[in-house]
Write a protein that holds these residues in place. Structure first.
Motif, short mmCIF file in Angstrom:
data_model
loop_
_atom_site.label_atom_id
_atom_site.label_comp_id
_atom_site.label_asym_id
_atom_site.label_seq_id
_atom_site.Cartn_x
_atom_site.Cartn_y
_atom_site.Cartn_z
N MET A 1 -26.58 8.83 -18.84
CA MET A 1 -26.45 8.65 -17.40
C MET A 1 -27.51 7.68 -16.89
SD MET A 1 -23.97 10.43 -16.06
CE MET A 1 -24.45 10.66 -14.35
N GLY A 2 -27.09 6.81 -15.97
CA GLY A 2 -28.02 5.90 -15.33
C GLY A 2 -28.58 6.51 -14.07
N ARG A 3 -29.30 5.70 -13.31
CA ARG A 3 -29.91 6.14 -12.06
C ARG A 3 -29.54 5.17 -10.94
NH1 ARG A 3 -35.88 5.17 -13.26
NH2 ARG A 3 -34.89 3.43 -14.32
N ILE A 4 -29.70 5.63 -9.72
CA ILE A 4 -29.69 4.75 -8.57
C ILE A 4 -31.14 4.62 -8.11
CG2 ILE A 4 -29.05 4.51 -6.15
CD1 ILE A 4 -26.38 5.72 -6.80
N ILE A 5 -31.61 3.39 -8.07
CA ILE A 5 -32.98 3.12 -7.64
C ILE A 5 -32.91 2.36 -6.32
CG2 ILE A 5 -35.19 2.07 -8.24
CD1 ILE A 5 -34.20 2.09 -11.19
N CYS A 6 -33.25 3.04 -5.23
CA CYS A 6 -33.26 2.37 -3.93
C CYS A 6 -34.62 1.73 -3.75
CB CYS A 6 -32.97 3.34 -2.80
SG CYS A 6 -32.87 2.53 -1.20
N CYS A 7 -34.61 0.42 -3.64
CA CYS A 7 -35.85 -0.36 -3.66
C CYS A 7 -36.20 -0.86 -2.26
CB CYS A 7 -35.68 -1.54 -4.62
SG CYS A 7 -37.18 -2.46 -4.93
N GLY A 8 -37.25 -0.31 -1.66
CA GLY A 8 -37.72 -0.80 -0.37
C GLY A 8 -38.39 -2.15 -0.52
N LEU A 9 -37.91 -3.13 0.24
CA LEU A 9 -38.37 -4.52 0.08
C LEU A 9 -39.43 -4.93 1.09
CD1 LEU A 9 -34.91 -6.24 -0.53
CD2 LEU A 9 -36.53 -5.37 -2.24
N GLY A 10 -39.72 -4.06 2.07
CA GLY A 10 -40.71 -4.43 3.07
C GLY A 10 -40.10 -5.20 4.23
N PRO A 11 -40.94 -5.78 5.09
CA PRO A 11 -40.47 -6.35 6.36
C PRO A 11 -39.71 -7.68 6.27
CG PRO A 11 -42.81 -6.71 6.10
CD PRO A 11 -42.40 -5.82 4.96
N GLY A 12 -39.77 -8.37 5.14
CA GLY A 12 -39.02 -9.62 5.04
C GLY A 12 -39.67 -10.68 4.18
N ASP A 13 -40.98 -10.76 4.22
CA ASP A 13 -41.71 -11.70 3.38
C ASP A 13 -41.78 -11.14 1.97
OD1 ASP A 13 -43.53 -13.30 2.05
OD2 ASP A 13 -44.97 -13.37 3.70
N PRO A 14 -41.25 -11.85 0.96
CA PRO A 14 -41.30 -11.33 -0.41
C PRO A 14 -42.70 -11.02 -0.89
CG PRO A 14 -39.82 -13.21 -0.28
CD PRO A 14 -40.54 -13.14 1.03
N ASP A 15 -43.71 -11.71 -0.35
CA ASP A 15 -45.09 -11.45 -0.74
C ASP A 15 -45.57 -10.07 -0.31
OD1 ASP A 15 -45.35 -13.88 -1.96
OD2 ASP A 15 -46.37 -14.85 -0.28
N LEU A 16 -44.84 -9.43 0.60
CA LEU A 16 -45.22 -8.11 1.08
C LEU A 16 -44.48 -6.98 0.36
CD1 LEU A 16 -45.52 -8.82 4.92
CD2 LEU A 16 -47.35 -8.63 3.22
N MET A 17 -43.71 -7.32 -0.67
CA MET A 17 -43.12 -6.30 -1.53
C MET A 17 -44.20 -5.66 -2.38
SD MET A 17 -39.66 -8.27 -2.80
CE MET A 17 -39.38 -7.10 -4.14
N SER A 18 -44.02 -4.40 -2.74
CA SER A 18 -44.97 -3.76 -3.64
C SER A 18 -44.81 -4.31 -5.05
CB SER A 18 -44.74 -2.24 -3.66
OG SER A 18 -43.51 -1.93 -4.30
N VAL A 19 -45.84 -4.13 -5.87
CA VAL A 19 -45.76 -4.56 -7.27
C VAL A 19 -44.60 -3.84 -7.96
CG1 VAL A 19 -46.98 -4.53 -9.48
CG2 VAL A 19 -48.22 -5.08 -7.38
N ARG A 20 -44.44 -2.58 -7.65
CA ARG A 20 -43.36 -1.78 -8.26
C ARG A 20 -41.99 -2.31 -7.86
NH1 ARG A 20 -42.70 4.71 -7.31
NH2 ARG A 20 -40.85 5.05 -8.61
N ALA A 21 -41.82 -2.64 -6.57
CA ALA A 21 -40.55 -3.18 -6.12
C ALA A 21 -40.26 -4.52 -6.77
CB ALA A 21 -40.55 -3.33 -4.60
N ASP A 22 -41.27 -5.38 -6.85
CA ASP A 22 -41.10 -6.69 -7.48
C ASP A 22 -40.68 -6.54 -8.93
OD1 ASP A 22 -42.37 -8.99 -9.20
OD2 ASP A 22 -42.24 -9.82 -7.18
#
Length: 243
Positions: A1-22
């Motif tokens: 079985m796989g998973r669903i990973i909902c990834c919060g990307l932050g406000p819009g600037d890719p530089d503000l994504m978390s290391v984990r999200a990136d």
């Protein structure tokens, strides 16, 4: 079985994504995201250039957005069917693979994914990656603390009735008003009636290309894109006040 990973990307600037999200986005093989028909989608725009060359994409296109009233029975029925369909499709996919669902801001803070989250409980394994909420990026754009000391901060939806907006605007110190867009004129009237208009800021496309930060009183009420938030900063405790 796989998973669903909902990834919060932050406000819009890719530089503000978390290391984990990136790391999650760059390693994804199956990616789903919401979008309006005919548009690339805000979440997809944030991760442009980050996805693997062999990724499989699943655009989840809303059947309706602002074409009909959001509180009409037709709107509710169409959206419920849309979320039911995609919950079923994602559940089938995760029988074999992980699926990363992209979400602007933080998924647990007014995120559209929560409609799928509810429908998928007990059916698949779900992981949620936290993201910086959009309003945080916006008040950083203004460059002032949104709240200090004993300030009470209230988050409002511009879709609320005008009288309700005015009442809550009077009763709180700091304000965040989301879902402005076509509701901006109503929000302005409520702020004016509450005596808060002169302190209000409009932040358009916060942290994204084309960001604009301006006093709301100086903006044409008809000049407001979808990605805009209204902010009123709290006054905070005076430095000479007793603790």
């Amino acid at each position: 079985m796989g998973r669903i990973i909902c990834c919060g990307l932050g406000p819009g600037d890719p530089d503000l994504m978390s290391v984990r999200a990136d790391r999650t986005v760059r390693g994804a093989q199956h990616v789903a995201y919401f979008r309006k028909k005919g548009r690339p989608g805000q979440a997809r725009r944030i991760v442009e250039g980050m996805l693997a060359s062999n990724v499989t994409e699943y655009p989840m296109e809303y059947p309706v957005t602002t074409e009909i009233a959001f509180d009409s029975p037709e709107y509710v029925q169409l959206l419920a069917g849309f979320y039911d369909e995609w919950a079923e499709r994602l559940a089938r996919l995760t029988r074999a693979v992980d699926v990363v669902v992209l979400c602007e801001g933080d998924p647990y803070f007014y995120g559209s994914f929560m409609h799928l989250h509810t429908r998928l409980q007990g059916r698949v394994e779900i992981e949620v990656i936290a993201g910086i909420p959009g309003m945080v990026g916006c008040w950083n754009g203004v460059g002032q603390p949104i709240a200090l000391g004993d300030d009470v901060t209230t988050v409002l939806m511009g879709t609320l009735p005008e009288g309700e907006l005015e009442r809550r605007m009077r009763d709180s110190d700091a304000l965040v008003v989301m879902k402005t867009g076509r509701n901006l004129a109503k929000v302005r009237r409520a702020l004016a009636s509450a005596g808060r208009l002169d302190d209000a800021w409009l932040v358009e496309r916060g942290t994204m290309p084309g960001e604009r930060v301006a006093r709301l009183a100086e903006i044409d009420a008809a000049d407001c894109p979808y990605f805009a938030i209204v902010l009123v900063h709290g006054k905070g405790r005076h430095l000479d006040a007793a603790e």
